[in-house]
Design a protein around this motif. Structure first.
Motif, PDB file in Angstrom:
ATOM      1  N   ARG A 202       0.837  -1.210   0.000  1.00 51.06           N
ATOM      2  CA  ARG A 202       0.000   0.000   0.000  1.00 51.06           C
ATOM      3  C   ARG A 202       0.868   1.255   0.000  1.00 51.06           C
ATOM      4  N   GLY A 203       2.011   1.167   0.638  1.00 54.57           N
ATOM      5  CA  GLY A 203       2.933   2.291   0.621  1.00 54.57           C
ATOM      6  C   GLY A 203       3.478   2.605  -0.763  1.00 54.57           C
ATOM      7  N   LEU A 204       3.410   1.631  -1.675  1.00 49.49           N
ATOM      8  CA  LEU A 204       3.837   1.863  -3.056  1.00 49.49           C
ATOM      9  C   LEU A 204       2.789   2.637  -3.860  1.00 49.49           C
ATOM     10  N   GLY A 205       1.616   2.847  -3.251  1.00 55.46           N
ATOM     11  CA  GLY A 205       0.596   3.662  -3.905  1.00 55.46           C
ATOM     12  C   GLY A 205      -0.746   2.994  -4.095  1.00 55.46           C
ATOM     13  N   ALA A 206      -0.840   1.689  -3.858  1.00 52.04           N
ATOM     14  CA  ALA A 206      -2.105   0.981  -4.060  1.00 52.04           C
ATOM     15  C   ALA A 206      -3.150   1.443  -3.057  1.00 52.04           C
ATOM     16  N   GLY A 207      -4.418   1.462  -3.489  1.00 52.82           N
ATOM     17  CA  GLY A 207      -5.484   1.864  -2.590  1.00 52.82           C
ATOM     18  C   GLY A 207      -5.736   0.832  -1.512  1.00 52.82           C
ATOM     19  N   CYS A 208      -6.015  -0.408  -1.922  1.00 53.01           N
ATOM     20  CA  CYS A 208      -6.279  -1.515  -0.997  1.00 53.01           C
ATOM     21  C   CYS A 208      -5.428  -2.708  -1.429  1.00 53.01           C
ATOM     22  N   VAL A 209      -5.047  -3.536  -0.446  1.00 53.08           N
ATOM     23  CA  VAL A 209      -4.218  -4.704  -0.733  1.00 53.08           C
ATOM     24  C   VAL A 209      -4.885  -5.936  -0.132  1.00 53.08           C
ATOM     25  N   ILE A 210      -4.989  -6.982  -0.952  1.00 52.38           N
ATOM     26  CA  ILE A 210      -5.550  -8.259  -0.522  1.00 52.38           C
ATOM     27  C   ILE A 210      -4.489  -9.329  -0.739  1.00 52.38           C
ATOM     28  N   VAL A 211      -4.151 -10.063   0.317  1.00 56.66           N
ATOM     29  CA  VAL A 211      -3.201 -11.174   0.217  1.00 56.66           C
ATOM     30  C   VAL A 211      -3.943 -12.459   0.551  1.00 56.66           C
ATOM     31  N   THR A 212      -3.974 -13.388  -0.388  1.00 63.07           N
ATOM     32  CA  THR A 212      -4.623 -14.669  -0.140  1.00 63.07           C
ATOM     33  C   THR A 212      -3.639 -15.601   0.561  1.00 63.07           C
ATOM     34  N   LEU A 213      -4.169 -16.352   1.536  1.00 66.39           N
ATOM     35  CA  LEU A 213      -3.317 -17.162   2.417  1.00 66.39           C
ATOM     36  C   LEU A 213      -3.715 -18.628   2.408  1.00 66.39           C
ATOM     37  N   GLY A 214      -4.313 -19.105   1.334  1.00 69.42           N
ATOM     38  CA  GLY A 214      -4.697 -20.511   1.246  1.00 69.42           C
ATOM     39  C   GLY A 214      -5.709 -20.876   2.314  1.00 69.42           C
ATOM     40  N   PRO A 215      -5.455 -21.947   3.072  1.00 64.06           N
ATOM     41  CA  PRO A 215      -6.423 -22.387   4.089  1.00 64.06           C
ATOM     42  C   PRO A 215      -6.577 -21.415   5.251  1.00 64.06           C
ATOM     43  N   ARG A 216      -5.705 -20.381   5.308  1.00 62.40           N
ATOM     44  CA  ARG A 216      -5.811 -19.381   6.375  1.00 62.40           C
ATOM     45  C   ARG A 216      -6.657 -18.185   5.956  1.00 62.40           C
ATOM     46  N   GLY A 217      -7.300 -18.273   4.794  1.00 60.21           N
ATOM     47  CA  GLY A 217      -8.172 -17.193   4.353  1.00 60.21           C
ATOM     48  C   GLY A 217      -7.418 -16.116   3.610  1.00 60.21           C
ATOM     49  N   CYS A 218      -7.696 -14.863   3.937  1.00 63.27           N
ATOM     50  CA  CYS A 218      -6.976 -13.768   3.278  1.00 63.27           C
ATOM     51  C   CYS A 218      -6.893 -12.568   4.207  1.00 63.27           C
ATOM     52  N   LEU A 219      -6.033 -11.652   3.821  1.00 61.81           N
ATOM     53  CA  LEU A 219      -5.735 -10.459   4.599  1.00 61.81           C
ATOM     54  C   LEU A 219      -6.108  -9.246   3.755  1.00 61.81           C
ATOM     55  N   LEU A 220      -6.855  -8.310   4.350  1.00 62.53           N
ATOM     56  CA  LEU A 220      -7.288  -7.104   3.647  1.00 62.53           C
ATOM     57  C   LEU A 220      -6.794  -5.873   4.389  1.00 62.53           C
TER      58      LEU A 220
END
Length: 304
Positions: A202-220
């Motif tokens: 997000r510090g690179l300029g993106a508005g929102c960041v979503i990271v998928t984590l497989g069986p652990r779901g995802c991070l928003l």
């Protein structure tokens, strides 16, 4: 609002094995199938099954596989704008082991020759408020140019940074949503911890960041958030993980186009991707329109 997916489409050949081969090893597969695939096509179909109008902008060869792709997409999305080249239609080989893990090799000559800004009427077709989805299968320069052009047109931009381009990433300030898996997040950010990676991206300029984590779901990490939030994934029996990320990205885009808030859209997308990993195939694993409608109704009931 319409979803515009700019990406690739190909024929997937999927081999199912007890385990993936070692370097230099030949293994016989228990089965193999051919089907429609490519990240662009997968995401376009997933978006369409949310009920959103979808246009896929992609390239095919003037060969039998190109015709097969055109016919296959006709019943899936309302608009497939396919540019034809005197090149072999793109192909992918997918190997899936007994745990559902996979490796994918792709031939993308059509995708690398494709420039929707110069070769199609893409720019004149979009409307402010539409949603753009791009991945990493086109050239770095074209992906960057598409994101910048559509940001100026007033579109919501989604960049699924997969596969990662060796020459770098587009300018993230033109991206509203970056969607990456854990390994891609680490490569972009240099951080092993997803919580740190989302902040760096997000510090690179993106508005929102979503990271998928497989069986652990995802991070928003939303544009107005200080701390990331976790979205859990249902506990399911994994059969094949190939295509699950495309289902998540496409369903998320379709739900945004239908006017849903980002967290609600992501919860539906995570649930849809959990269904996908219980099935064999890439595009073939995508939940049906009725199944995605059921997930939407379930979320509405829970929030009532």
């Amino acid at each position: 609002m319409r979803v515009h997916v700019v990406g690739n489409v190909c024929i997937d050949t999927t081999f199912r094995l007890d385990r993936l081969p070692e370097a230099g090893e030949t293994r016989n597969a228990a089965s193999h199938t051919d089907g429609l695939g490519g990240k662009g096509a997968n995401q376009a179909v997933a978006a369409a099954r949310t009920g959103a109008p979808v246009t896929l902008w992609a390239a095919i060869g003037r060969d039998a596989n190109g015709g097969r792709i055109r016919n296959g997409l006709a019943g899936e999305i309302d608009s497939a704008c396919l540019t034809e080249f005197d090149l072999p239609t793109d192909r992918s080989t997918v190997a899936v082991d007994a745990r559902g893990e996979n490796i994918i090799l792709s031939g993308v000559s059509c995708a690398l020759a494709f420039n929707p800004l110069a070769q199609t009427d893409f720019v004149d077709t979009v409307e402010p408020g539409d949603v753009l989805v791009v991945q990493g299968n086109l050239t770095f320069a074209i992906t960057d140019a598409c994101l910048l052009a559509m940001r100026k047109k007033g579109l919501t931009t989604i960049f699924n940074a997969s596969p990662l381009a060796p020459e770098g990433q587009p300018r993230f300030e033109a991206v509203d949503f970056v969607i990456v898996n854990e390994g891609e997040a680490q490569s972009i950010s240099g951080s092993r911890q997803p919580e740190d990676a989302v902040a760096v991206i997000r510090g690179l300029g993106a508005g929102c960041v979503i990271v998928t984590l497989g069986p652990r779901g995802c991070l928003l990490l939303g544009s107005g958030s200080v701390e990331p939030s976790y979205i859990a994934v249902p506990n399911v029996a994994v059969v094949d993980t190939s295509g699950a990320g495309d289902v998540l990205c496409g369903v998320f885009a379709g739900c945004l186009a239908r006017g849903m808030r980002q967290e609600a859209a992501l919860r539906i997308a995570v649930a849809a991707s959990a269904l996908a990993v219980t099935r064999v195939g890439t595009l073939a694993s995508c939940p049906s329109g009725d199944e995605i409608s059921g997930l939407i109704k379930q979320l509405e009931t829970e929030n009532a």
